[in-house]
Design a protein around this motif. Structure first.
Motif, mmCIF file in Angstrom:
data_model
loop_
_atom_site.group_PDB
_atom_site.id
_atom_site.type_symbol
_atom_site.label_atom_id
_atom_site.label_comp_id
_atom_site.label_asym_id
_atom_site.label_seq_id
_atom_site.Cartn_x
_atom_site.Cartn_y
_atom_site.Cartn_z
ATOM 1 N N GLN A 163 58.498 101.260 25.644
ATOM 2 C CA GLN A 163 58.335 100.696 24.300
ATOM 3 C C GLN A 163 59.238 99.475 24.121
ATOM 4 O O GLN A 163 60.414 99.510 24.467
ATOM 5 N N VAL A 164 58.639 98.418 23.567
ATOM 6 C CA VAL A 164 59.365 97.152 23.376
ATOM 7 C C VAL A 164 60.613 97.378 22.534
ATOM 8 O O VAL A 164 61.700 96.908 22.861
ATOM 9 N N SER A 165 60.460 98.130 21.426
ATOM 10 C CA SER A 165 61.585 98.306 20.490
ATOM 11 C C SER A 165 62.765 98.989 21.176
ATOM 12 O O SER A 165 63.914 98.580 21.010
ATOM 13 N N SER A 166 62.483 100.030 21.986
ATOM 14 C CA SER A 166 63.575 100.748 22.675
ATOM 15 C C SER A 166 64.275 99.839 23.670
ATOM 16 O O SER A 166 65.505 99.865 23.786
ATOM 17 N N ILE A 167 63.479 99.024 24.389
ATOM 18 C CA ILE A 167 64.060 98.116 25.394
ATOM 19 C C ILE A 167 64.894 97.048 24.687
ATOM 20 O O ILE A 167 65.995 96.710 25.106
ATOM 21 N N ARG A 168 64.357 96.542 23.557
ATOM 22 C CA ARG A 168 65.088 95.497 22.794
ATOM 23 C C ARG A 168 66.406 96.052 22.244
ATOM 24 O O ARG A 168 67.411 95.342 22.204
ATOM 25 N N ASN A 169 66.370 97.316 21.782
ATOM 26 C CA ASN A 169 67.597 97.917 21.232
ATOM 27 C C ASN A 169 68.682 98.005 22.294
ATOM 28 O O ASN A 169 69.852 97.738 22.024
ATOM 29 N N VAL A 170 68.282 98.376 23.513
ATOM 30 C CA VAL A 170 69.249 98.444 24.617
ATOM 31 C C VAL A 170 69.816 97.042 24.866
ATOM 32 O O VAL A 170 71.027 96.850 24.970
ATOM 33 N N GLY A 171 68.918 96.037 24.906
ATOM 34 C CA GLY A 171 69.340 94.652 25.111
ATOM 35 C C GLY A 171 70.309 94.179 24.041
ATOM 36 O O GLY A 171 71.297 93.497 24.324
#
Length: 452
Positions: A163-171
């Motif tokens: 999921q984009v949102s989960s990956i972005r949150n990690v970033g």
């Protein structure tokens, strides 16, 4: 941290965050230069759900690693897992403009980039595109197409999606912690890098990484990754069950699990009892070890059955896809007593505990060779490998440009004069064509004026 041979892996787990600094020694093994560990507070089942707490935990782990190594960390490779990860099979092809040229690394990159452009479900993003086998002009089952002739290059891919949102949150957590994100790797792939041997990957093996919030699975056969899955259960649900079943607080439940926990209830006698201090002046609690292992046993069976279902989905029961090397257990959950025997009993497959010591230098600390650090070790190994590749590519392109310069310098004078003559002739041609064009433009103007 300017040194090219040094890499940093950051394993953002549900129970702990680990920062590990490593480099390759003269013998090609990895030396751990520094390690930092912090309790993970803002992560639930592998997914960030509290940015502020996660940033604090990352900063603490990084600070510890910096202190123990005496280095400054600037960029990190991060492992990602979580229940939002899924994988799919996809095949694609490219038609090469010239079949007379041999297939190069660029062609494979072009094919992989084409798969990266696949349209996913809304809010999803492709994390990894892993080629499995290739077809060149209809010739199937090719493992390494580089150097072959062919006009049509086709491949089957294992595509990992998150999921984009989960990956972005990690970033975002990494950036806010004052670090640069150099790459994101799927955690089961990193763990596999650390604990599996090439022979096991060839024979067929299932890697089960039992973490705090998730259990990750990676299946290899013929040296190629065939299947990945993330199951949203891990060591934390076992702790939760002990807490509920014995009516104690989480801290005590975790200690009980680590010190006295066993996945096989038959091992404990009925009269084995542990006394736990009561809260604030209350009476101490007495807990039977047999009951404790019954609680653990029930939950571990549930986790293993889910994983075994994924192994069956891959097609392990099919003779061609049989996993000869069986199962390798790693992660913090693999340290639970008698878990190896229980896994063998449920699945009927050979099982061993995976320690990340195969690629580590001989003088490594016993702590870093624990299954808990498999993902962190794998992340550093992956990063070191990709750095080696890119530095080789740079060197190669630099050598090529040097060669070109030399070739230019070696052009004889006669050739240079010929080139000058050619240039003069070209200029003349351009001038004549310009004159012709100017005349044509004037005539066209006249024609327009007359028309008006």
């Amino acid at each position: 941290m300017e040194n090219e041979n040094i890499a940093v892996g950051l394993d953002i787990g549900t129970t702990k965050i680990v920062a590990m600094i490593g480099r390759k020694n003269d013998y090609g093994k990895m030396e751990v230069l520094g390690i930092g560990k912090a309790k993970s507070l803002g992560v639930h089942r592998g997914v960030v759900n509290n940015i502020t707490q996660t940033i604090q935990s990352i900063q603490q782990a990084v600070q510890d690693a910096e202190t123990s190594s005496g280095m400054k960390i600037k960029e990190v490779v991060v492992g990602i897992a979580g229940q939002h990860i899924r994988s799919l099979q996809h095949s694609d092809y490219i038609t090469r403009p010239n079949g007379e040229d041999v297939i190069s690394e660029e062609d494979i990159d072009r094919l992989c980039n084409q798969v990266h452009k696949l349209v996913m479900l809304p809010g999803e993003e492709i994390l990894h595109v892993l080629p499995q086998d290739f077809k060149v002009d209809g010739q199937a089952e090719i493992k390494e197409p580089i150097g072959m002739y062919g006009a049509r290059l086709e491949a089957n891919f294992h595509v990992v999606v998150g999921q984009v949102s989960s990956i972005r949150n990690v970033g975002r957590c990494i950036k806010s912690a004052g670090l640069e994100l150099s790459a994101i790797t799927l955690e089961p792939l990193a763990s596999a890098k650390a604990v599996l041997s090439q022979e096991e990957k060839e024979a067929g093996v299932a890697l089960i990484d039992i973490g705090g919030g998730t259990t990750d699975l990676a299946i290899f056969k013929d040296g190629i990754i065939r299947h990945t899955a993330v199951i949203p259960f891990g060591g934390n649900v076992i702790t939760e069950d002990i807490k509920e079943g014995c009516s104690i607080i989480e801290k005590q439940a975790e200690l009980l699990k680590i010190k006295f926990g066993s996945a096989w209830p038959g091992e404990n006698k009925d009269n084995e009892i542990v006394s736990i201090p009561g809260l604030r002046g209350r009476e101490p609690k007495e807990i039977s070890l047999k009951n404790l292992s019954k609680i653990i046993h029930a939950r571990v069976i549930e986790i293993i059955e889910q994983v075994y279902m994924e192994i069956k989905n891959y097609g392990h029961e099919d003779q061609k896809k049989k996993l000869i090397a069986g199962i390798v257990l790693t992660g913090g959950g693999a340290q639970l007593q008698h878990i190896k025997q229980l896994v063998e009993y449920i699945t009927g497959m050979d099982t061993r505990i995976g320690y990340p010591n195969e690629h580590l230098a001989g003088d490594s600390d016993s702590e870093t060779t624990s299954p808990m650090y498999a993902t962190a070790v794998g992340l550093v190994l992956n990063s070191l490998e990709s750095k080696e590749k890119s530095s080789l590519m740079k060197r190669f392109s630099h050598e090529e440009s040097e060669q070109e310069k030399e070739e230019k310098a070696e052009v004889p004078k006669a050739d240079l004069e010929i080139e000058k003559e050619e240039e003069k002739f070209k200029e003349k041609e351009q001038k004549t064509s310009k004159k012709f064009f100017d005349k044509w433009a004037e005539k066209f103007k006249e024609f327009l004026d007359n028309a008006e």
